[in-house]
Design a protein around this motif. Structure first.
Motif, PDB file in Angstrom:
ATOM      1  N   GLY A 147       0.794  -1.225   0.000  1.00 26.86           N
ATOM      2  CA  GLY A 147       0.000   0.000   0.000  1.00 26.86           C
ATOM      3  C   GLY A 147       0.825   1.274   0.000  1.00 26.86           C
ATOM      4  O   GLY A 147       0.258   2.371  -0.027  1.00 26.86           O
ATOM      5  N   LEU A 148       2.177   1.170   0.022  1.00 24.39           N
ATOM      6  CA  LEU A 148       3.015   2.372  -0.016  1.00 24.39           C
ATOM      7  C   LEU A 148       2.976   2.999  -1.401  1.00 24.39           C
ATOM      8  O   LEU A 148       2.893   2.310  -2.410  1.00 24.39           O
ATOM      9  N   THR A 149       3.055   4.322  -1.436  1.00 24.74           N
ATOM     10  CA  THR A 149       3.116   5.052  -2.704  1.00 24.74           C
ATOM     11  C   THR A 149       4.521   5.604  -2.885  1.00 24.74           C
ATOM     12  O   THR A 149       5.004   6.357  -2.034  1.00 24.74           O
ATOM     13  N   PRO A 150       5.213   5.257  -3.974  1.00 26.61           N
ATOM     14  CA  PRO A 150       6.575   5.764  -4.200  1.00 26.61           C
ATOM     15  C   PRO A 150       6.578   7.283  -4.270  1.00 26.61           C
ATOM     16  O   PRO A 150       5.667   7.889  -4.849  1.00 26.61           O
ATOM     17  N   PRO A 151       7.573   7.931  -3.679  1.00 29.24           N
ATOM     18  CA  PRO A 151       7.612   9.407  -3.677  1.00 29.24           C
ATOM     19  C   PRO A 151       8.035   9.959  -5.025  1.00 29.24           C
ATOM     20  O   PRO A 151       8.622   9.281  -5.850  1.00 29.24           O
TER      21      PRO A 151
END
Length: 461
Positions: A155-159
């Motif tokens: 669920g992480l979004t790449p910066p």
């Protein structure tokens, strides 16, 4: 990845990582249709950290070479894994015995390094494997995750770099550039001024390499001094962030120390003492770095020859002894044996002279075993199947191993074997000065053997 020659403390081998990059990594990446950039090839002013972090975020593919367990490479791999969920390739020289728990379950592609060079067949094998890996990774849609951060924390979004942040980064770079240009007039050479403004670390190192190959040690010293000064100029900025950062790059200091004492400017003794001061920064008395120990030994060996001060002789013996037993290598071993013979010839205590003489013989026997194993593991390639540059490098290494064997046999008073091995070496020497250097060393050794301290042993004992 690391730059230059680095010591792998797991195996006590010195690997020339620039060879890994130039021979395998960069050609493999370019064969896959991408542009390949290493940190020392980035044109920048001020802290290298800014463009380095930017590349770790933006690059389509990042290759992390963890050979010699380089701390910076491991850290930057962690940064990449945090910033991007995919297209990160990990490689390493196959001498690494164990990887940290955090990455030991990730695919790591391995290659075999010979230390000073890499075999041609291995170069071609690994190039093909690495190119194939890059092409396949880039073709997959959607791309497979290879970052453990994004694999386990779903669920992480790449910066991404926002416009405001990009503006701040550029402002920092511009400010650093102005400060760097104002400081450049402190260096009183046209070369230094030009390089500070426009040349990359990699380009300057290439100039130093070229000068060294020509035997122009003064120019090599000038260029390496510039690189060293440029690195030191960044120290105040870095120590503001972390006062415990290690300040020195061993590779640059080692190269600079070598060029300094070889330049013999303003005179040989002063140049040697200047090189000694440079190496002192690397704590040579307790260091386990074989390059540092080898240079420390060579400097003090020459200082002994010039001054006849026994302190320098003892330092040289100690340094080569540490290097030999840490590295188990022929270079340190043969120099250690020679200097033991020198010290035996200077001793006024028969028992001490005999002890050094016998120890030298034992060291030579070990050196012969090391050399024979090296020759078995590193057969000369077929001249018609490899580029001339690679063949020349192989011949140089092969020559010095054979020459070392010749000196070892002579030191063991086996003239016949010494002659056979040396004749074999001489006929294949890629450069004429190599034979001259070997013969000069043998001429120094012969009188030491003729005046053997074993004469003090009574025949009835």
């Amino acid at each position: 990845m690391g730059f230059g020659k680095k010591t792998d403390f797991e195996t006590n081998r010195v690997l020339d990582l620039d060879k890994s990059y130039r021979y395998m990594i960069k050609p493999a990446v370019e064969a896959a249709g991408l542009k390949c950039i290493r940190a020392d090839e980035i044109v920048h002013s001020g802290l290298i950290d800014v463009p380095m972090y930017e590349q770790l975020l933006k690059a389509d593919v990042v290759i992390a070479d963890l050979s010699t367990s380089n701390k910076n490479a491991f850290y930057e791999l962690g940064v990449r894994h945090a910033l991007r969920p995919f297209t990160t390739i990990i490689i390493a020289e196959d001498g690494i015995k164990a990887f940290p728990f955090d990455i030991n379950h990730i695919t790591i592609r391995k290659y075999h390094h010979l230390g000073e060079d890499i075999g041609f067949e291995e170069v071609m094998r690994f190039r093909e494997q690495l190119t194939d890996a890059i092409v396949k990774i880039m073709q997959v849609t959607p791309r497979a995750m290879d970052s453990p951060v994004y694999t386990y924390l779903t669920g992480l979004t790449p910066p991404e770099i926002a416009a405001a942040v990009q503006s701040i980064v550029q402002e920092s770079v511009d400010k650093s550039s102005e400060e760097q240009n104002r400081g450049s007039n402190k260096i009183n050479t046209e070369l230094a001024d030009t390089a500070l403004k426009s040349e990359t670390h990699s380009a300057l190192m290439a100039k130093a390499d070229e000068a060294q190959k020509k035997g122009d040690w003064d120019t090599a010293k000038t260029v390496l001094s510039l690189i060293y000064q440029m690195m030191k100029d960044e120290i105040p900025k870095k120590t503001d962030l972390n006062p415990f950062i290690i300040q020195e790059d061993p590779y640059i200091l080692q190269r600079l120390a070598l060029a300094t004492y070889k330049s013999k400017i303003p005179d040989e003794k002063t140049a040697l003492l200047d090189a000694q001061k440079l190496l002192n920064t690397l704590n040579p008395e307790t260091s386990n770095d074989s390059e540092t120990l080898g240079l420390w030994g060579a400097i003090h060996k020459r200082l002994w020859e010039i001054t006849k001060d026994k302190i320098f002789l003892d330092k040289a013996v100690h340094s080569y002894e540490r290097g030999f037993y840490i590295m188990n290598d022929h270079y340190n071993g043969i120099n250690y044996a020679f200097l033991l013979n020198v010290r035996a010839s200077q001793s006024t205590v028969p028992a001490q002279a005999i002890a050094d003489y016998i120890t030298a013989r034992n060291a030579r026997r070990e050196v012969l075993i090391i050399c024979e194993q090296w020759l078995k593991n590193n057969p000369l390639p077929d001249a018609g199947k490899v580029p001339e540059s690679i063949l020349t490098g192989c011949l140089k290494n092969w020559y010095w191993v054979k020459a070392t064997m010749g000196e070892a046999y002579l030191g063991l008073e086996d003239e016949e074997k010494a002659k056979i091995v040396l004749e074999d070496a001489y006929k294949s020497a890629p450069e004429g000065w190599m034979k001259t250097s070997t013969e000069e060393q043998l001429e120094k050794l012969r009188p030491l053997l003729d005046d053997s301290p074993l004469k003090f042993i009574r025949s009835d004992v």
